[in-house]
Design a protein around this motif. Structure first.
Motif, PDB file in Angstrom:
ATOM      1  N   SER A 255       0.813  -1.216   0.000  1.00  0.00           N
ATOM      2  CA  SER A 255       0.000   0.000   0.000  1.00  0.00           C
ATOM      3  C   SER A 255       0.845   1.263   0.000  1.00  0.00           C
ATOM      4  O   SER A 255       0.346   2.345  -0.321  1.00  0.00           O
ATOM      5  CB  SER A 255      -0.928   0.014   1.217  1.00  0.00           C
ATOM      6  N   LEU A 256       2.131   1.169   0.369  1.00  0.00           N
ATOM      7  CA  LEU A 256       2.991   2.347   0.435  1.00  0.00           C
ATOM      8  C   LEU A 256       3.923   2.476  -0.764  1.00  0.00           C
ATOM      9  O   LEU A 256       4.429   3.563  -1.027  1.00  0.00           O
ATOM     10  CB  LEU A 256       3.840   2.310   1.710  1.00  0.00           C
ATOM     11  N   ARG A 257       4.119   1.401  -1.472  1.00  0.00           N
ATOM     12  CA  ARG A 257       5.057   1.422  -2.583  1.00  0.00           C
ATOM     13  C   ARG A 257       4.591   2.348  -3.694  1.00  0.00           C
ATOM     14  O   ARG A 257       3.485   2.223  -4.203  1.00  0.00           O
ATOM     15  CB  ARG A 257       5.238   0.001  -3.144  1.00  0.00           C
ATOM     16  N   GLY A 258       5.445   3.323  -4.051  1.00  0.00           N
ATOM     17  CA  GLY A 258       5.141   4.222  -5.155  1.00  0.00           C
ATOM     18  C   GLY A 258       4.193   5.342  -4.811  1.00  0.00           C
ATOM     19  O   GLY A 258       3.875   6.170  -5.680  1.00  0.00           O
ATOM     20  N   ARG A 259       3.727   5.434  -3.572  1.00  0.00           N
ATOM     21  CA  ARG A 259       2.802   6.505  -3.210  1.00  0.00           C
ATOM     22  C   ARG A 259       3.551   7.825  -3.061  1.00  0.00           C
ATOM     23  O   ARG A 259       4.721   7.874  -2.715  1.00  0.00           O
ATOM     24  CB  ARG A 259       2.065   6.163  -1.914  1.00  0.00           C
ATOM     25  N   THR A 260       2.849   8.928  -3.317  1.00  0.00           N
ATOM     26  CA  THR A 260       3.482  10.245  -3.297  1.00  0.00           C
ATOM     27  C   THR A 260       3.648  10.745  -1.872  1.00  0.00           C
ATOM     28  O   THR A 260       3.062  10.217  -0.926  1.00  0.00           O
ATOM     29  CB  THR A 260       2.638  11.251  -4.086  1.00  0.00           C
ATOM     30  N   LEU A 261       4.451  11.806  -1.734  1.00  0.00           N
ATOM     31  CA  LEU A 261       4.647  12.420  -0.416  1.00  0.00           C
ATOM     32  C   LEU A 261       3.312  12.858   0.179  1.00  0.00           C
ATOM     33  O   LEU A 261       3.053  12.656   1.367  1.00  0.00           O
ATOM     34  CB  LEU A 261       5.577  13.624  -0.538  1.00  0.00           C
ATOM     35  N   ALA A 262       2.473  13.473  -0.654  1.00  0.00           N
ATOM     36  CA  ALA A 262       1.178  13.941  -0.177  1.00  0.00           C
ATOM     37  C   ALA A 262       0.305  12.779   0.277  1.00  0.00           C
ATOM     38  O   ALA A 262      -0.405  12.870   1.284  1.00  0.00           O
ATOM     39  CB  ALA A 262       0.477  14.747  -1.272  1.00  0.00           C
ATOM     40  N   GLU A 263       0.360  11.669  -0.452  1.00  0.00           N
ATOM     41  CA  GLU A 263      -0.463  10.500  -0.109  1.00  0.00           C
ATOM     42  C   GLU A 263       0.022   9.832   1.174  1.00  0.00           C
ATOM     43  O   GLU A 263      -0.778   9.346   1.968  1.00  0.00           O
ATOM     44  CB  GLU A 263      -0.455   9.503  -1.270  1.00  0.00           C
ATOM     45  N   VAL A 264       1.335   9.810   1.386  1.00  0.00           N
ATOM     46  CA  VAL A 264       1.887   9.192   2.584  1.00  0.00           C
ATOM     47  C   VAL A 264       1.652  10.071   3.808  1.00  0.00           C
ATOM     48  O   VAL A 264       1.616   9.587   4.932  1.00  0.00           O
ATOM     49  CB  VAL A 264       3.396   8.909   2.392  1.00  0.00           C
ATOM     50  N   GLY A 265       1.463  11.384   3.582  1.00  0.00           N
ATOM     51  CA  GLY A 265       1.243  12.297   4.698  1.00  0.00           C
ATOM     52  C   GLY A 265       2.445  13.143   5.049  1.00  0.00           C
ATOM     53  O   GLY A 265       2.455  13.835   6.067  1.00  0.00           O
ATOM     54  N   VAL A 266       3.477  13.121   4.195  1.00  0.00           N
ATOM     55  CA  VAL A 266       4.653  13.950   4.414  1.00  0.00           C
ATOM     56  C   VAL A 266       4.303  15.402   4.128  1.00  0.00           C
ATOM     57  O   VAL A 266       3.489  15.698   3.252  1.00  0.00           O
ATOM     58  CB  VAL A 266       5.812  13.485   3.502  1.00  0.00           C
ATOM     59  N   ARG A 267       4.915  16.332   4.874  1.00  0.00           N
ATOM     60  CA  ARG A 267       4.652  17.755   4.648  1.00  0.00           C
ATOM     61  C   ARG A 267       5.911  18.566   4.912  1.00  0.00           C
ATOM     62  O   ARG A 267       6.925  18.030   5.380  1.00  0.00           O
ATOM     63  CB  ARG A 267       3.509  18.229   5.532  1.00  0.00           C
ATOM     64  N   SER A 268       5.846  19.864   4.630  1.00  0.00           N
ATOM     65  CA  SER A 268       7.003  20.733   4.831  1.00  0.00           C
ATOM     66  C   SER A 268       7.466  20.691   6.284  1.00  0.00           C
ATOM     67  O   SER A 268       6.648  20.662   7.208  1.00  0.00           O
ATOM     68  CB  SER A 268       6.653  22.175   4.447  1.00  0.00           C
ATOM     69  N   GLY A 269       8.791  20.700   6.459  1.00  0.00           N
ATOM     70  CA  GLY A 269       9.357  20.670   7.796  1.00  0.00           C
ATOM     71  C   GLY A 269       9.696  19.276   8.280  1.00  0.00           C
ATOM     72  O   GLY A 269      10.409  19.122   9.280  1.00  0.00           O
ATOM     73  N   ASP A 270       9.191  18.248   7.598  1.00  0.00           N
ATOM     74  CA  ASP A 270       9.495  16.874   7.988  1.00  0.00           C
ATOM     75  C   ASP A 270      10.941  16.520   7.622  1.00  0.00           C
ATOM     76  O   ASP A 270      11.553  17.162   6.759  1.00  0.00           O
ATOM     77  CB  ASP A 270       8.554  15.888   7.303  1.00  0.00           C
ATOM     78  N   GLU A 271      11.462  15.507   8.280  1.00  0.00           N
ATOM     79  CA  GLU A 271      12.797  14.998   7.974  1.00  0.00           C
ATOM     80  C   GLU A 271      12.693  13.527   7.607  1.00  0.00           C
ATOM     81  O   GLU A 271      12.094  12.739   8.342  1.00  0.00           O
ATOM     82  CB  GLU A 271      13.734  15.164   9.172  1.00  0.00           C
ATOM     83  N   ILE A 272      13.258  13.169   6.461  1.00  0.00           N
ATOM     84  CA  ILE A 272      13.347  11.764   6.058  1.00  0.00           C
ATOM     85  C   ILE A 272      14.720  11.258   6.458  1.00  0.00           C
ATOM     86  O   ILE A 272      15.742  11.852   6.093  1.00  0.00           O
ATOM     87  CB  ILE A 272      13.127  11.615   4.541  1.00  0.00           C
ATOM     88  N   ILE A 273      14.750  10.198   7.228  1.00  0.00           N
ATOM     89  CA  ILE A 273      16.013   9.668   7.740  1.00  0.00           C
ATOM     90  C   ILE A 273      16.204   8.239   7.234  1.00  0.00           C
ATOM     91  O   ILE A 273      15.352   7.371   7.458  1.00  0.00           O
ATOM     92  CB  ILE A 273      16.039   9.675   9.278  1.00  0.00           C
ATOM     93  N   VAL A 274      17.304   8.013   6.534  1.00  0.00           N
ATOM     94  CA  VAL A 274      17.659   6.668   6.074  1.00  0.00           C
ATOM     95  C   VAL A 274      18.641   6.091   7.087  1.00  0.00           C
ATOM     96  O   VAL A 274      19.781   6.559   7.191  1.00  0.00           O
ATOM     97  CB  VAL A 274      18.291   6.702   4.675  1.00  0.00           C
ATOM     98  N   PRO A 275      18.229   5.083   7.873  1.00  0.00           N
ATOM     99  CA  PRO A 275      19.111   4.545   8.905  1.00  0.00           C
ATOM    100  C   PRO A 275      20.169   3.604   8.319  1.00  0.00           C
ATOM    101  O   PRO A 275      20.116   3.226   7.150  1.00  0.00           O
ATOM    102  CB  PRO A 275      18.150   3.781   9.818  1.00  0.00           C
ATOM    103  N   ARG A 276      21.076   3.220   9.182  1.00  0.00           N
ATOM    104  CA  ARG A 276      22.123   2.280   8.790  1.00  0.00           C
ATOM    105  C   ARG A 276      21.640   0.854   9.044  1.00  0.00           C
ATOM    106  O   ARG A 276      20.917   0.594  10.003  1.00  0.00           O
ATOM    107  CB  ARG A 276      23.387   2.544   9.614  1.00  0.00           C
TER     108      ARG A 276
END
Length: 214
Positions: free
Chosen positions: A165-186
């Motif tokens: 359900s999350l694959r390929g969905r847009t930022l707006a669809e996932v609920g991301v907005r300005s000011g958010d931080e995307i963090i790729v962990p190790r």
């Protein structure tokens, strides 16, 4: 000498009867998410056809306002991108006829963690989270793309892309907005960790052999 046939005369008449297409399009077009409700930190990319002096990027400040050349300072609280487009068009109509306007919302957000070029980015909300990570150069060695985290106001949410359900969905669809931080962990255990462990084991074996030969 070229002979003129009735067929050629008919074809010429049809061509000349077709009305010329206007060079400037009529009305207003918006791109991006027309129904998206704006928030502080968002950036509006406004383009006015043939009028570069009225085009540019305009950020929504903490008071929910933007500054635009014709309208001055005006609030965008509870307004959608389409609402802002209409206000801009109405303001421009006081200066010239039939302004052609496009309005695209952009998000300002940070991409951090194990990516090649961490930093702050202005992105289109129609992109996916994977697209945004790609803008930051993609995951660095050891980056765990299956455990991407979203940081907002000190709270973290893990985005599990194993869910269809999350694959390929847009930022707006996932609920991301300005000011958010995307963090790729190790990743917990990487190839580098294996090499380091092998090297450490080799050192320990060398020390053990040395003491056994004394």
């Amino acid at each position: 000498m070229l002979r003129t046939t009735p067929h050629l005369l008919l074809l010429a008449a049809l061509i000349t009867s077709i009305p010329a297409v206007a060079q400037q399009p009529e009305g207003v077009v918006t791109t991006g998410t027309v129904s998206y409700r704006l928030r502080p930190g968002d950036v509006l990319m406004i383009r006015v056809w043939g009028r570069e002096e009225f085009s540019g990027q305009f950020q929504v400040d903490e008071n929910w306002t933007i500054q635009y050349p014709v309208l001055g300072e005006f609030t965008v609280r509870d307004l959608t991108v389409g609402d802002v487009r209409d206000q801009v068009r109405q303001g421009l109509e006081t200066l010239f006829r039939s302004p052609f306007v496009t309005v695209t919302p952009l998000f300002r957000m940070a991409v951090l963690g194990h990516v090649r070029n961490p930093g702050l980015y202005t992105v289109d909300p129609t992109l996916s989270v994977i697209d945004v990570v790609a803008l930051a150069g993609g995951p660095a060695s050891g980056g765990n793309m299956s455990r991407i985290r979203l940081l907002r106001g000190g709270s973290e949410t893990e985005i599990d892309f194993a869910q269809a359900s999350l694959r390929g969905r847009t930022l707006a669809e996932v609920g991301v907005r300005s000011g958010d931080e995307i963090i790729v962990p190790r990743k917990w255990f990487t190839r580098e960790d294996v090499l380091l462990l092998l090297g450490f084991t080799q050192v320990l074996l060398s020390i053990a052999i040395f003491f056994n030969t004394i």
